[in-house]
Design a protein around this motif. Structure first.
Motif, short mmCIF file in Angstrom:
data_model
loop_
_atom_site.label_atom_id
_atom_site.label_comp_id
_atom_site.label_asym_id
_atom_site.label_seq_id
_atom_site.Cartn_x
_atom_site.Cartn_y
_atom_site.Cartn_z
N MET A 191 -42.57 -20.65 32.93
CA MET A 191 -41.16 -20.50 33.46
C MET A 191 -40.46 -22.05 32.80
SD MET A 191 -40.26 -20.27 37.58
CE MET A 191 -38.30 -20.55 37.97
N ASP A 192 -39.74 -21.81 31.65
CA ASP A 192 -39.47 -23.04 30.82
C ASP A 192 -37.90 -23.17 31.19
OD1 ASP A 192 -39.34 -24.90 29.17
OD2 ASP A 192 -38.78 -23.22 27.59
N GLU A 193 -37.54 -24.37 31.71
CA GLU A 193 -36.31 -24.76 32.11
C GLU A 193 -35.30 -24.69 31.06
OE1 GLU A 193 -33.71 -28.48 33.87
OE2 GLU A 193 -35.99 -28.72 33.66
N PHE A 194 -35.89 -25.03 29.72
CA PHE A 194 -34.94 -25.14 28.38
C PHE A 194 -34.63 -23.81 28.04
CE2 PHE A 194 -35.25 -24.37 23.93
CZ PHE A 194 -34.09 -25.30 23.57
N SER A 195 -35.49 -22.85 28.07
CA SER A 195 -35.38 -21.53 27.58
C SER A 195 -34.40 -20.90 28.83
CB SER A 195 -36.87 -20.80 27.60
OG SER A 195 -37.83 -21.37 26.75
N ILE A 196 -34.72 -20.85 29.82
CA ILE A 196 -33.83 -20.12 30.89
C ILE A 196 -32.29 -20.60 30.79
CG2 ILE A 196 -33.29 -19.91 33.47
CD1 ILE A 196 -35.90 -18.56 32.53
N LYS A 197 -32.01 -22.01 30.66
CA LYS A 197 -30.79 -22.58 30.61
C LYS A 197 -30.06 -22.14 29.20
CE LYS A 197 -31.18 -26.81 33.18
NZ LYS A 197 -31.15 -28.00 33.30
N LYS A 198 -30.88 -22.05 28.05
CA LYS A 198 -30.33 -21.32 26.93
C LYS A 198 -30.04 -19.83 27.08
CE LYS A 198 -30.31 -24.89 24.10
NZ LYS A 198 -28.95 -25.17 23.10
N LEU A 199 -30.86 -19.00 27.72
CA LEU A 199 -30.98 -17.74 27.81
C LEU A 199 -29.88 -17.10 29.00
CD1 LEU A 199 -34.63 -16.76 27.75
CD2 LEU A 199 -33.04 -16.12 26.22
N LYS A 200 -29.40 -17.97 30.01
CA LYS A 200 -28.70 -17.39 31.13
C LYS A 200 -27.39 -16.52 30.79
CE LYS A 200 -26.56 -21.72 32.17
NZ LYS A 200 -26.35 -23.23 32.99
N GLU A 201 -26.74 -17.02 29.69
CA GLU A 201 -25.61 -16.07 29.32
C GLU A 201 -25.80 -15.07 28.46
OE1 GLU A 201 -22.94 -17.29 31.00
OE2 GLU A 201 -23.88 -19.45 31.62
N LYS A 202 -26.82 -14.87 28.05
CA LYS A 202 -27.51 -13.85 27.24
C LYS A 202 -27.98 -12.69 28.17
CE LYS A 202 -28.37 -15.76 22.79
NZ LYS A 202 -27.89 -14.87 21.76
N VAL A 203 -28.53 -12.94 29.38
CA VAL A 203 -29.25 -12.30 30.20
C VAL A 203 -28.56 -11.54 31.50
CG1 VAL A 203 -31.50 -12.13 31.63
CG2 VAL A 203 -31.46 -13.38 29.37
N SER A 204 -28.65 -10.25 31.57
CA SER A 204 -27.90 -9.66 32.88
C SER A 204 -28.62 -9.76 34.07
CB SER A 204 -27.62 -8.24 32.30
OG SER A 204 -26.90 -8.14 31.23
N LYS A 205 -30.01 -9.90 33.87
CA LYS A 205 -30.85 -9.88 35.11
C LYS A 205 -32.10 -10.42 34.90
CE LYS A 205 -29.00 -5.18 36.23
NZ LYS A 205 -28.09 -5.42 35.00
N PHE A 206 -32.56 -11.32 36.10
CA PHE A 206 -33.70 -11.95 36.05
C PHE A 206 -34.48 -11.44 37.36
CE2 PHE A 206 -30.85 -14.86 33.80
CZ PHE A 206 -31.78 -15.67 32.98
N VAL A 207 -35.60 -10.97 36.81
CA VAL A 207 -36.64 -10.38 37.95
C VAL A 207 -37.80 -11.08 38.30
CG1 VAL A 207 -38.06 -8.30 38.83
CG2 VAL A 207 -35.66 -8.06 37.15
N VAL A 208 -37.98 -11.64 39.21
CA VAL A 208 -38.73 -12.73 39.58
C VAL A 208 -39.79 -12.68 40.97
CG1 VAL A 208 -37.66 -14.32 38.29
CG2 VAL A 208 -37.28 -14.24 40.77
N PRO A 209 -40.80 -13.19 40.96
CA PRO A 209 -41.54 -12.85 42.24
C PRO A 209 -40.60 -13.77 43.54
CG PRO A 209 -43.06 -13.60 40.77
CD PRO A 209 -41.70 -13.50 40.15
N VAL A 210 -40.93 -13.51 44.58
CA VAL A 210 -40.24 -14.12 45.83
C VAL A 210 -40.43 -15.50 45.90
CG1 VAL A 210 -40.38 -14.24 48.26
CG2 VAL A 210 -40.42 -12.06 47.39
N GLY A 211 -39.24 -16.06 46.20
CA GLY A 211 -39.52 -17.67 46.20
C GLY A 211 -39.01 -18.45 44.76
#
Length: 350
Positions: A148-168
């Motif tokens: 779970m990489d902060e840099f990647s998530i911030k760069k990806l967030k506008e390209k991605v429609s959904k994030f499916v994650v475990p609770v919490g």
């Protein structure tokens, strides 16, 4: 997220398999099978080994061969077949039911909270985030830095429609600027159905934490990813446990299992699998083909970096396991025999 707000998406709970993750009195998630606590003695023992134990061949001495990918190539993946592309470590790009899904995307140079220190990549990513087309969804197994990489998530967030994650784990994504409406948090045995692709959170045996004070405050998970034609399993990080048999009985057989094989050590046997355990887990899951992951990108343990590959090839030959060891960036289209055959026993790490 409430069901009423979903568009072509439903969240379901298996009525035979109620969520089995548990919060203890300290507000922490626990495994079905207890694992050893991360005591100060264990931390100091690991630090002592890291500082003074001589490592041998834990980092490649030569350039790792990869297959570069372009946005055009990704866009041209077959619409009516399932394609799997390993981008490095546990980062996998999947096209299933004409949807693109990213698993545990880590595009950073280091698997670390710091940009200047920590485990450094052995190889560049086969494709940059800027080159990726729009992504239907990102699936995260847990919140460790190599998944779970902060840099990647911030760069990806506008390209991605959904994030499916475990609770919490939703709050962390939200703090990085991911819109709350995009986040789906699932407990074990819950699933989300996205336009014909079912994503099921299934148990794993691991732990979570991004600092000294948040151990096990968020859940960890393995995942089932399937449509009408293809059934995939993604292990995330896990030790071996009897939950694999339950998952295999409930959701198997699997056309492909993507199984953790790397960063194992006698000091932490309950949260990472040795190669023999990975083989047994694949059998428990009733897998047909197997793709070893969690190796070949970062130096996270004390074994040689080639050890997971060599052991898996040897074990799979003895156990008659259909093993695939593609180069990073190599496309595997599961319904294409030629594509699958090209991914078998490449020995590229030699």
């Amino acid at each position: 997220m409430t069901i009423s707000s979903l568009d072509a998406v439903t969240i379901e709970k298996d009525r035979f398999f109620l969520p089995t993750s548990q919060l203890n009195a300290d507000g922490k998630f626990t495994n079905a099978k207890p694992v050893a606590e991360l005591s100060w003695s264990r931390i100091l023992g690991f630090m002592n080994r890291a500082l003074f134990e001589k490592k041998v061949n834990t980092v490649p001495s030569k350039t790792i061969p990869i297959e570069k990918l372009s946005q055009h190539q990704v866009n041209q993946l077959p619409e009516d077949k399932t394609s799997v592309i390993r981008l490095g470590h546990s980062t996998i790009l999947i096209k299933i039911n004409n949807q693109l899904w990213l698993l545990d995307p880590v595009f950073s140079e280091r698997a670390s909270p710091f940009r200047f220190m920590g485990p450094k990549r052995f190889h560049p990513t086969p494709i940059e985030i800027s080159e990726l087309p729009s992504i239907t969804g990102v699936i995260l197994s847990h919140n460790h830095y190599d998944h779970m990489d902060e840099f990647s998530i911030k760069k990806l967030k506008e390209k991605v429609s959904k994030f499916v994650v475990p609770v919490g784990n939703g709050a962390q994504l939200n703090s990085w600027g991911v819109n709350q409406d995009k986040i789906f948090e699932l407990d074990w045995w819950q699933s989300v159905n996205v336009n014909g692709v079912q994503i099921v959170a299934t148990p794993s045996q691991h732990f979570s934490g991004r600092g000294l004070g948040d151990r096990d405050k968020a859940l960890w998970s393995s995942w089932v990813i399937r449509d009408e034609n293809t059934n995939l399993f993604f292990s995330g990080d896990t030790g071996y446990f009897d939950g694999f048999k339950t998952i295999g009985e409930k959701y198997g057989p699997f056309d492909l299992t993507m199984m953790e094989t790397g960063a194992y050590d006698e000091q932490w046997p309950d949260v990472h699998m040795a190669p023999e355990e990975t083989i047994q887990a694949h059998k428990d899951l009733r897998g047909r083909k197997m793709l070893p992951i969690h190796n070949g990108t970062f130096d996270l343990a004390f074994h040689e970096w080639t050890d997971p590959f060599e052991q898996m090839v040897d074990l799979s030959n003895r156990e008659w396991i259909d093993l695939m060891t593609p180069k990073m960036g190599q496309v595997i289209t599961l319904e294409d025999d030629d594509s699958v055959d090209k991914a078998r026993d490449l020995h590229w790490w030699r």
